[in-house]
Design a protein around this motif. Structure first.
Motif, PDB file in Angstrom:
ATOM      1  N   GLN A 198       0.827  -1.204   0.000  1.00 16.84           N
ATOM      2  CA  GLN A 198       0.000   0.000   0.000  1.00 16.84           C
ATOM      3  C   GLN A 198       0.871   1.268   0.000  1.00 16.84           C
ATOM      4  O   GLN A 198       1.748   1.426   0.846  1.00 16.84           O
ATOM      5  N   PHE A 210      -4.592   6.750   3.103  1.00 19.94           N
ATOM      6  CA  PHE A 210      -5.289   5.491   2.837  1.00 19.94           C
ATOM      7  C   PHE A 210      -6.226   5.145   3.995  1.00 19.94           C
ATOM      8  O   PHE A 210      -5.799   5.092   5.149  1.00 19.94           O
ATOM      9  N   THR A 264      -9.215   2.136   4.313  1.00 22.18           N
ATOM     10  CA  THR A 264     -10.028   1.087   3.698  1.00 22.18           C
ATOM     11  C   THR A 264     -11.071   0.584   4.686  1.00 22.18           C
ATOM     12  O   THR A 264     -11.020   0.878   5.877  1.00 22.18           O
ATOM     13  N   THR A 277      -8.619   1.912  -3.338  1.00 22.91           N
ATOM     14  CA  THR A 277      -7.221   1.882  -2.879  1.00 22.91           C
ATOM     15  C   THR A 277      -6.326   1.036  -3.781  1.00 22.91           C
ATOM     16  O   THR A 277      -5.182   0.782  -3.429  1.00 22.91           O
TER      17      THR A 277
END
Length: 597
Positions: free
Chosen positions: A451, A498, A500, A554
């Motif tokens: 990520q 980020f 999620t 993402t």
């Protein structure tokens, strides 16, 4: 036990029954399917008579597997042999193992395991998977499609239809027949921790259109189409509780549910959806009580079957989720689900216990044998339509040919680019005027995995190394503070954050010390752009930022797309499919084509 010659005869009879059984989902409420209307006749009934009561009940159970190929003599191998050969469960569902991050299934190992299990199964197994983003949600070495909300932002129904078709092709290639997608939830609650970007948006009509397009795409694949499933009935979008952790509650009148939550489900039934997955949420307006909809006869047999006219398969959400397991013991939950109208029990915590409880309920006349046969017919007809009685094996040669698709990858990339949405741009901060003198902060959710790596690499291609910061929640507060203080030497700042959704997470907030660090960056006196990677609702926490961008997903392709848009290399084209309080309204999106660099 049935002899294989008997199975061959049954397959022949089943093939004759297909024309009358093809319309599983789209059936008028007053006119049930032929299978439901004729419980005592037909080729399916002859097959039903060949199974014992316990074998029938076992066909209504699906158990989890990880896509690995354990040695048949290992403990795991022996357990699967027992469940498939002796217990005779009806199917398997692919789940991911969590080991310092999500471990996705290796496709060839998975195919090997499924072929082995199909060989020992007396009745062909039906295999399911939560393929909301194609097979990539559960299987490695696959095209990484954006989340559903990105498709809502891109606004192209044809792209959603192509996603459905690609998902069906990938699923069948790796041995999955039953796709537990799309999400028909209308996400109009910014605090929703489990649906969020898995939804196409907050407008019921728009969500309904994308749901129907996905189903159409799934059904376009031949020769044996996959099964499409809408979830989570009657709608999990306006909740702030994760049903993996507790029981959410929808306290709205029936009129509101008809106008919002049920709209996409009605569209799915009209599109011929094969299955509906229940939600472990309380909806008193439908059930008249506070129990989960999964166990509610008025919600399932009443609203879904009679009012919406759905006659296909009803499958529970995972029965080990605490939204259900905290309410009712496992065996009792299995019985009550069947009583309510469920056909397939997904991941009961103790499969044998669930089967035993239902068998006892039939013997005590709490459940009727006819009720079991009704669900069994639906399951067997679905397996027949999938072609499993003719060939239940995975063709290994098809795997790489299907999964390694440059065309599909390009399509996924195009959607990721079209979804990048500019919601705020005070003073024309974007595209960045002096990218080489700006500071860039990539805030990831873990230091493990990939990520944020693509975003970091893209920034490093355009700016000095000492201006790019890749951070995670494990970093010390002093390190985050020092990184924020670097803004004093920068002309502008970009924060890529980020967030999620995930089971048992409980919220959709930036983790650890990130919120205070971002606040320092925003308060630096320099122009700052916040890029929400994943949940767009992250943007509402920073109203003072001069620019706000959302990707609604993402996936790695969206990282590259977001960076390219920041520098004016691709245009901002998306329109938000949700309202972000204090930031933007539904449908907002500044259409900006900056000078190419």
């Amino acid at each position: 036990m049935l002899a294989r010659s008997w199975w061959a005869l049954i397959c022949f009879f089943l093939s004759l029954s297909l024309p009358g059984a093809a319309q599983t989902g789209r059936t008028a409420a007053a006119k049930p399917t032929a299978a439901a209307a004729s419980p005592a006749t037909g080729p399916v009934q002859r097959l039903v008579r060949g199974l014992s009561l316990r074998q029938k009940v076992a066909q209504l159970v699906m158990v989890p597997f990880y896509g690995e190929a354990p040695n048949s003599r290992s403990r795991a191998g022996r357990e699967f042999q027992k469940l498939v050969r002796q217990t005779g469960v009806g199917g398997l569902i692919l789940v991911n193992r969590i080991q310092g991050g999500i471990k996705r299934a290796e496709p060839f190992a998975m195919a090997s395991f499924l072929n082995r299990m199909q060989r020992v199964a007396r009745v062909p197994l039906i295999v399911g998977g939560d393929f909301e983003r194609g097979a990539s949600m559960r299987v490695a070495e696959t095209v990484k499609y954006p989340h559903a909300m990105a498709y809502g932002a891109a606004g192209e129904l044809d792209a959603t239809k192509r996603l459905g078709a690609a998902t069906a092709r990938e699923a069948r290639a790796v041995g999955v027949h039953w796709i537990f997608a799309p999400s028909a939830d209308v996400n109009n609650n910014p605090d929703n921790p489990i649906i969020n970007i898995r939804s196409f948006g907050e407008d019921p009509k728009q969500v309904a259109e994308h749901v129907a397009a996905f189903i159409t795409g799934v059904h376009s694949v031949s020769p044996h189409r996959a099964l499409a499933t809408v979830k989570h009935f009657p709608g999990h979008g306006d909740t702030a509780v994760d049903s993996h952790m507790n029981l959410p509650r929808l306290d709205f009148p029936r009129e509101r549910l008809d106008a919002v939550e049920l709209v996409p489900f009605k569209a799915a039934v009209a599109a011929g959806v094969d299955a509906v997955m229940t939600a472990h949420i309380a909806v008193p307006a439908l059930s008249g009580e506070g129990s989960p909809a999964t166990l509610s006869g008025p919600a399932l047999s009443g609203v879904l079957r009679k009012d919406l006219g759905f006659q296909g398969l009803i499958v529970t959400d995972a029965m080990d989720m605490q939204g259900l397991s905290k309410q009712v013991p496992p065996g009792e939950a299995a019985v009550r689900a069947i009583e309510a109208g469920v056909d397939v029990l997904l991941m009961p915590p103790k499969p044998e216990e669930a089967i035993d409880a239902i068998v006892r309920a039939v013997k005590s006349r709490r459940l009727t044998a006819q009720r079991i046969d009704e669900s069994l017919r639906r399951v067997l007809l679905a397996k027949s339509r999938l072609g499993l009685f003719r060939d239940r094996r995975v063709d290994v040669e098809d795997i790489s040919e299907t999964l390694d698709s440059e065309e599909a990858a390009a399509d996924a990339q195009a959607v990721a680019r079209r979804a990048v949405t500019l919601l705020k741009n005070e003073g024309g901060v974007l595209p960045l005027a002096k990218p080489e003198s700006a500071c860039y902060y990539v805030l990831t959710e873990s230091r493990y995995g990939t990520q944020g790596r693509i975003a970091e690499e893209e920034f490093l291609r355009r700016a000095p190394k000492d201006r790019v910061f890749h951070l995670d929640p494990a970093d010390r507060a002093v390190e985050l503070r020092e990184a924020a203080e670097k803004m004093q030497n920068c002309s502008a700042g970009v924060v890529v954050a980020f967030v999620t959704t995930g089971a048992n997470r409980g919220d959709v907030l930036l983790p650890g010390e990130f919120p205070s660090m971002v606040e320092r960056v925003v308060s630096s006196g320099k122009p700052v752009a916040i890029v929400a990677m994943g949940s767009p609702y992250t943007l509402r926490a920073y109203p003072k930022a001069q620019a706000a961008v959302a990707t609604f997903t993402t996936v790695e392709s969206s990282e590259a797309a977001a960076v390219q848009a920041l520098f004016g290399e691709i245009p901002f084209q998306g329109r938000s499919p949700v309202t972000i309080p204090g930031v933007s309204r539904l449908g907002d999106g500044i259409q900006l084509r900056g000078p190419s660099r």
